[in-house]
Design an enzyme around this catalytic site. Structure first.
Site, PDB file in Angstrom:
ATOM      1  N   HIS A   1      41.727  37.002  40.606  1.00 36.17           N
ATOM      2  CA  HIS A   1      42.316  37.664  41.762  1.00 36.17           C
ATOM      3  C   HIS A   1      41.198  38.112  42.695  1.00 36.17           C
ATOM      4  O   HIS A   1      40.071  38.370  42.268  1.00 36.17           O
ATOM      5  CB  HIS A   1      43.108  38.912  41.339  1.00 36.17           C
ATOM      6  CG  HIS A   1      44.318  38.609  40.514  1.00 36.17           C
ATOM      7  ND1 HIS A   1      45.319  39.519  40.308  1.00 36.17           N
ATOM      8  CD2 HIS A   1      44.697  37.489  39.825  1.00 36.17           C
ATOM      9  CE1 HIS A   1      46.261  39.002  39.538  1.00 36.17           C
ATOM     10  NE2 HIS A   1      45.896  37.765  39.231  1.00 36.17           N
ATOM     11  N   ARG A   2      41.541  38.229  43.962  1.00 38.75           N
ATOM     12  CA  ARG A   2      40.585  38.800  44.902  1.00 38.75           C
ATOM     13  C   ARG A   2      40.302  40.252  44.499  1.00 38.75           C
ATOM     14  O   ARG A   2      41.218  41.019  44.190  1.00 38.75           O
ATOM     15  CB  ARG A   2      41.161  38.741  46.317  1.00 38.75           C
ATOM     16  CG  ARG A   2      40.184  39.155  47.393  1.00 38.75           C
ATOM     17  CD  ARG A   2      40.770  38.943  48.770  1.00 38.75           C
ATOM     18  NE  ARG A   2      39.833  39.417  49.798  1.00 38.75           N
ATOM     19  CZ  ARG A   2      40.067  39.373  51.095  1.00 38.75           C
ATOM     20  NH1 ARG A   2      41.226  38.861  51.544  1.00 38.75           N
ATOM     21  NH2 ARG A   2      39.172  39.826  51.958  1.00 38.75           N
TER      22      ARG A   2
END
Length: 217
Positions: free
Chosen positions: A85-86
């Site tokens: 995930h970012r």
């Protein structure tokens, strides 16, 4: 006289249907498997090996590369870069994958963490329920204890275990490891392997190992 199992058969020993040579499964993009590497599964068919490669999306381009003569036990899981995930925002929640207007914050590939290819060397033994995280590189002859999580690179001929996996010990001294990496027995032809089976499965002192190096080079 037979000198080796057929490396091109899915089940080289028809009497043991819990073990298969995974190179002979249908090919999958960005997955490379070496000769004689097997997956063992006593609960399900070993043909389900690809189910254990998770979050592997072709558009990301990361590869899973596994060398020759690796032993992979049931429950081993490879987590690939698509699981990331970012992490540079206030939240890591992946709004974009649920659409409904949230897709407006779909990250670019450059904004996502990317650890590169996951590479398993030759003659590596992965115990039951091992998890390999994205981008880990494991050297030839390494061993990972059951139920471990590998989060970083592992040196050749090193035994690791735990969560996260940490070094338990080296299998041999440095001089022996250097000689074994030079030997590269996994690249021998079938006749050479057959002729030296006894030496391959036995403990060696350096003199014996040097003689073996000289005899095959």
């Amino acid at each position: 006289m037979t000198i080796a199992p057929d490396k091109n058969k899915l089940y080289p020993n028809e009497n043991i249907r819990t073990v298969c040579y995974i190179k002979n499964l249908p090919s999958r993009p960005n997955v490379e498997i070496g000769d004689y590497t097997y997956y063992s599964d006593n609960k399900n068919s070993p043909e389900n090996f690809y189910d254990h490669i998770q979050h592997h999306y072709e558009f990301l381009g990361d590869k899973l590369i596994i060398g020759k003569f690796c032993a992979i036990a049931e429950g081993v899981t490879f987590i690939m870069n698509g699981a990331n995930h970012r992490m540079d925002g206030i939240t890591t929640y992946p709004f974009n994958i649920f659409a409904g207007g949230w897709e407006k914050v779909t990250p670019t590939l450059e904004q996502l963490p990317f650890k590169g290819d996951t590479v398993i060397g030759n003659d590596v033994w992965l115990g039951q329920n091992v998890t390999i995280m994205p981008g880990a590189v494991m050297g030839d002859g390494a061993i990972v204890a059951s139920n471990s999580t590998v989060v970083k690179d592992i040196e050749p001929y090193t035994i690791v275990g735990g969560n996260p996996a940490k070094v338990i010990k080296k299998r041999f001294n440095d001089e022996t490891i250097i000689a074994l990496l030079k030997l590269q027995w996994w690249n021998w032809d079938e006749q050479q392997i057959f002729d030296h089976l006894e030496q391959l499965v036995s403990v060696h002192d350096m003199d014996t190992l040097k003689k073996l190096l000289n005899s095959v080079n």
